[in-house]
Design a protein around this motif. Structure first.
Motif, PDB file in Angstrom:
ATOM      1  N   ALA A 274       5.363  11.996  -3.328  1.00 47.00           N
ATOM      2  CA  ALA A 274       6.323  11.749  -3.740  1.00 47.00           C
ATOM      3  C   ALA A 274       6.800  11.642  -5.310  1.00 47.00           C
ATOM      4  O   ALA A 274       5.486  11.682  -5.997  1.00 47.00           O
ATOM      5  N   VAL A 275       7.597  11.901  -6.018  1.00 50.03           N
ATOM      6  CA  VAL A 275       7.531  12.120  -7.553  1.00 50.03           C
ATOM      7  C   VAL A 275       6.972  10.806  -7.956  1.00 50.03           C
ATOM      8  O   VAL A 275       7.469   9.688  -7.681  1.00 50.03           O
ATOM      9  N   ALA A 276       6.214  10.875  -8.886  1.00 50.92           N
ATOM     10  CA  ALA A 276       5.665   9.832  -9.668  1.00 50.92           C
ATOM     11  C   ALA A 276       6.535   8.764 -10.248  1.00 50.92           C
ATOM     12  O   ALA A 276       7.496   9.252 -11.111  1.00 50.92           O
ATOM     13  N   GLY A 277       6.448   7.626  -9.786  1.00 51.40           N
ATOM     14  CA  GLY A 277       7.542   6.430 -10.351  1.00 51.40           C
ATOM     15  C   GLY A 277       8.778   6.467  -9.807  1.00 51.40           C
ATOM     16  O   GLY A 277       9.695   5.536 -10.379  1.00 51.40           O
ATOM     17  N   THR A 278       9.031   7.105  -8.956  1.00 53.74           N
ATOM     18  CA  THR A 278      10.345   7.198  -8.173  1.00 53.74           C
ATOM     19  C   THR A 278      10.325   6.842  -6.760  1.00 53.74           C
ATOM     20  O   THR A 278      11.247   6.997  -6.136  1.00 53.74           O
ATOM     21  N   GLY A 279       9.294   6.560  -6.276  1.00 59.84           N
ATOM     22  CA  GLY A 279       9.026   6.309  -4.783  1.00 59.84           C
ATOM     23  C   GLY A 279       9.591   5.137  -4.404  1.00 59.84           C
ATOM     24  O   GLY A 279      10.014   4.126  -5.215  1.00 59.84           O
ATOM     25  N   PRO A 280       9.615   4.797  -3.096  1.00 65.71           N
ATOM     26  CA  PRO A 280       9.865   3.662  -2.604  1.00 65.71           C
ATOM     27  C   PRO A 280       8.857   2.452  -2.981  1.00 65.71           C
ATOM     28  O   PRO A 280       7.678   2.831  -3.282  1.00 65.71           O
ATOM     29  N   ARG A 281       9.383   1.260  -2.955  1.00 63.87           N
ATOM     30  CA  ARG A 281       8.626   0.129  -3.225  1.00 63.87           C
ATOM     31  C   ARG A 281       8.142  -0.516  -2.187  1.00 63.87           C
ATOM     32  O   ARG A 281       9.058  -0.700  -1.117  1.00 63.87           O
ATOM     33  N   LEU A 282       6.883  -0.834  -2.096  1.00 63.86           N
ATOM     34  CA  LEU A 282       6.323  -1.363  -0.897  1.00 63.86           C
ATOM     35  C   LEU A 282       6.566  -3.154  -1.135  1.00 63.86           C
ATOM     36  O   LEU A 282       5.868  -3.572  -1.879  1.00 63.86           O
ATOM     37  N   ALA A 283       7.463  -3.445  -0.234  1.00 67.62           N
ATOM     38  CA  ALA A 283       8.151  -4.766  -0.410  1.00 67.62           C
ATOM     39  C   ALA A 283       7.132  -5.843   0.360  1.00 67.62           C
ATOM     40  O   ALA A 283       7.117  -7.016  -0.122  1.00 67.62           O
ATOM     41  N   ARG A 284       6.752  -5.344   1.571  1.00 75.78           N
ATOM     42  CA  ARG A 284       6.007  -6.476   2.253  1.00 75.78           C
ATOM     43  C   ARG A 284       4.934  -5.587   3.212  1.00 75.78           C
ATOM     44  O   ARG A 284       5.153  -4.685   3.723  1.00 75.78           O
ATOM     45  N   VAL A 285       3.867  -6.289   3.151  1.00 82.80           N
ATOM     46  CA  VAL A 285       2.845  -5.725   4.184  1.00 82.80           C
ATOM     47  C   VAL A 285       2.426  -6.961   5.018  1.00 82.80           C
ATOM     48  O   VAL A 285       1.993  -8.073   4.445  1.00 82.80           O
ATOM     49  N   TRP A 286       2.331  -7.048   6.291  1.00 85.44           N
ATOM     50  CA  TRP A 286       2.002  -7.905   7.060  1.00 85.44           C
ATOM     51  C   TRP A 286       0.984  -7.800   8.301  1.00 85.44           C
ATOM     52  O   TRP A 286       1.126  -6.543   8.991  1.00 85.44           O
ATOM     53  N   HIS A 287      -0.127  -8.331   8.598  1.00 85.72           N
ATOM     54  CA  HIS A 287      -1.309  -7.935   9.559  1.00 85.72           C
ATOM     55  C   HIS A 287      -1.394  -9.087  10.261  1.00 85.72           C
ATOM     56  O   HIS A 287      -1.434 -10.429   9.605  1.00 85.72           O
ATOM     57  N   GLY A 288      -1.849  -9.159  11.336  1.00 86.84           N
ATOM     58  CA  GLY A 288      -2.214 -10.440  12.241  1.00 86.84           C
ATOM     59  C   GLY A 288      -3.431 -10.980  11.651  1.00 86.84           C
ATOM     60  O   GLY A 288      -3.568 -12.278  11.896  1.00 86.84           O
ATOM     61  N   SER A 289      -4.198 -10.554  10.954  1.00 89.62           N
ATOM     62  CA  SER A 289      -5.262 -10.703  10.392  1.00 89.62           C
ATOM     63  C   SER A 289      -5.233 -10.880   8.829  1.00 89.62           C
ATOM     64  O   SER A 289      -4.947  -9.838   8.448  1.00 89.62           O
TER      65      SER A 289
END
Length: 646
Positions: A274-289
């Motif tokens: 993806a073009v630097a600085g214009t990609g999507p924002r990783l808003a949330r990461v969730w893991h069972g551990s």
């Protein structure tokens, strides 16, 4: 299907729609075509059926907890289908058959040109927003169908009192056998976790139906897109996946911020290019551990999802972040779902499970349904955020950036709009008018929101202009009154020209009423000369240095009401220690039960208790007394201005 007949055409899956018979329990309501309507429908149906069960009406003895739960799920799916694919107001009807105890649910929308969406008709995962809702309804219902009428479409379902899954005739036994086969296939796919596979099979057979309804309730009304992303993670993990991630993108990035899928390796896969600085924002990461979340986040940030050319919501493969998941997560399967609402890309939802060859179709379909609900919630949150931002900018433009400092006068202001997200109906101003004069105003517009903003946008600049042109207080009110009347007349004429046919009562432009207290201050040796007038506004109170309190004006007509109104003003002097208190009706009409704050000259009594205090302390004390008058928060805007001769 061809042209729809003018009167009626019925399409059914089992039998014709049951005829309506009077004299049985029935409820009818109209809901707006908004993402909040499915939640409102669920709440209404559950509470209504609970009331029916307790009423003892004929047929209610058949109501069971299972039937109530099935009805909530069916209504949720039917209303969601109508909101997503029709977008009009929705009419919901529920009625109970007295003899059989069966519950008939009907959902009417006003977009008959669109057939209800059913995944059995379309190829899976290829259409942008078609859900599995009617498949869920068909599983719960004994029969369902579609009835077309002029200008409307009704989707109905008949839910039997007897559990169709528990029935033991040949048809139901065959259905159970097929369900068992499907569950065994799920178990094979989920191997080598047989215990987990067995739990998943049991849950998918029945619990998944209520899962979407409960998820919709949880997501409905959330006004923060980051909170929606967090809730999505909690809904999916660990029930449907070991981990999930939500990327969010703005509308501009969704359209132009990424390379086209044909430019990426594999022609449409997921890439980190993806073009630097214009990609999507990783808003949330969730893991069972939880101890794996940060490492997983770092790995996922290196693999942002590509925005494809199409807007399909179905799952596509996503690279497995094996190294971030430790020794037990070397192998697994991950799928990505585009989050689409209103035809606009909002982000991407990714799920993953370790030691899995592929996700079963039941799980991927369920997550696809959930992703649509997440997308609708994100879209609603963004719309609210845009409106709130516009309102804040508009509000700042309607009020002065700072109040003027007047020689020999101490001033204090309290301004508390009731609705923090929209323009208030109250406004104030304190400004120099030239020639040694300062002017002040405190007003209240009938209504709130954009209509109030229009009036304030007219009144405040004209007050300043007329004052600086040297007009007297009474003349300023005369001209502002005529200005409001002329503006309302022009708006009504413009609306009449734009509309076809007569304007229904209450639908046309409303007369713009404004209550206003406006005055002029002119310092002189030994005091301040004050000239003021009140147009339909709570009268100002004058507190003398010795503690006496009396009104400082007489009442006159609201601005924008009477064509030939003539206003007058009153002049008096403020000596050292004298205090003038100006308020809006949010102070005088503050309620506690049937009582108001100003009943029995309550405001004058409160002001008398402020003898000896400076302007700032008087303002703060009146504000505190108003708040303490009732245990409930204020239901109107609150503004007060204190002017004290030093």
């Amino acid at each position: 299907m061809g042209a729809i007949p003018a009167q009626r055409e019925t399409v059914t899956r089992a039998c014709g729609a049951p005829a309506h018979e009077p004299g049985r329990p029935e409820t009818h309501t109209t809901l707006p075509g908004s993402p909040l309507s499915p939640g409102s429908a669920r709440t209404l149906v559950r509470s209504t059926l609970t009331e029916w069960a307790a009423s003892g009406l004929p047929g209610t003895e058949h109501l069971t907890e299972r039937l109530v739960d099935d009805a909530v799920v069916a209504v949720s799916e039917l209303v969601t289908n109508a909101v997503v694919h029709a977008g009009t107001d929705v009419e919901l009807t529920c009625r109970l058959e007295e003899d059989t105890g069966a519950l008939v649910v009907e959902v009417l929308d006003h977009h008959p040109s669109r057939a209800p969406r059913d995944a059995e008709i379309e190829a899976p995962y290829e259409t942008p927003e078609y859900g599995r809702g009617l498949r869920l309804v068909s599983r719960l219902a004994e029969s369902w169908g579609v009835t077309y009428r002029t200008g409307a479409k009704i989707v109905w379902a008949r839910l039997p009192a007897e559990d169709p899954i528990a029935a033991r005739d040949d048809i139901e036994a065959y259905a159970e056998e097929r369900a068992l086969e499907r569950g065994l296939r799920v178990a094979e796919i989920l191997a080598p976790e047989p215990q987990r596979a067995e739990r998943d099979r049991d849950w998918l057979n029945r619990g998944a139906l209520s899962f979407l309804a409960e998820a919709s309730d949880l997501l409905a009304g959330q006004l923060d897109e980051n909170l929606v992303a967090a809730l999505a993670g909690q809904l999916i993990v660990p029930r449907l996946a070991d981990w999930c991630a939500v990327w969010l993108e703005d509308e501009m990035a969704g359209r132009w911020g990424y390379p086209r899928s044909g430019d990426a390796e594999g022609g449409g896969g997921w890439t980190a290019d993806a073009v630097a600085g214009t990609g999507p924002r990783l808003a949330r990461v969730w893991h069972g551990s939880e101890n794996l979340i940060e490492e997983l986040r770092r790995a996922l940030e290196k693999e942002p999802p590509l925005s494809p050319d199409n807007h399909r919501t179905g799952p596509v493969p996503y690279p497995w972040p094996g190294e971030a998941l430790g020794a037990r997560g070397v192998r697994g399967t991950a799928l990505a779902y585009r989050l689409i609402a209103g035809g606009r890309p909002l982000g991407t939802l990714v799920i993953g499970r370790a030691d899995l060859m592929r996700f079963p179709d039941e799980v991927t379909g369920l997550v696809e349904d959930l992703s649509r609900r997440v997308a609708l919630a994100i879209g609603a949150a963004r719309q609210y955020a845009r409106q709130a931002t516009i309102s804040r900018v508009l509000q700042r433009g309607l009020l002065p950036g700072a109040v003027a400092e007047i020689p020999g006068v101490a001033s204090a202001l309290v301004y508390e709009p009731c609705d923090k997200g929209g323009p208030s109906g109250d406004f104030y101003d304190l400004f120099p008018a030239g020639d040694g004069r300062w002017c002040f105003a405190i007003g209240d517009v009938q209504g709130k929101g954009p209509e109030a903003a229009v009036v304030i946008g007219i009144a405040r600049p004209w007050l300043r202009l007329l004052a600086r042109e040297g007009y007297r207080v009474a003349d300023v009110l005369d001209r502002l009154n005529q200005l409001l009347l002329d503006d309302a007349t022009e708006a009504a004429d413009a609306a009449a020209r734009a509309l076809v046919g007569p304007v229904p009562p209450g639908d046309g432009p409303q007369t713009r009423f404004l209550s206003l207290l406006y005055g002029e201050l002119a310092p002189f040796d030994g005091g301040i000369r004050c000239t003021l007038a009140s147009a339909g506004h709570p009268l100002p109170l004058l507190l003398g240095a010795g503690g006496e309190v009396h009104t400082a004006a007489h009442p006159q007509t609201l601005l924008g009401v009477v064509e030939d109104a003539t206003y007058t003003s009153e002049t008096f002097e403020l000596r050292s220690g004298d205090t003038l208190l100006c308020v809006t009706d949010g102070v005088t009409e503050r309620r506690s039960g049937s009582r108001q704050f100003d009943d029995g000259d309550g405001l004058a009594t409160a002001l008398a208790g402020c003898t000896g205090l400076n302007a700032q302390l008087i303002a703060e004390r009146i504000r505190r007394l108003v708040h303490e008058f009732s245990g409930r928060p204020p239901e109107d805007d609150l503004a007060l201005l204190v002017l004290q001769a030093e």
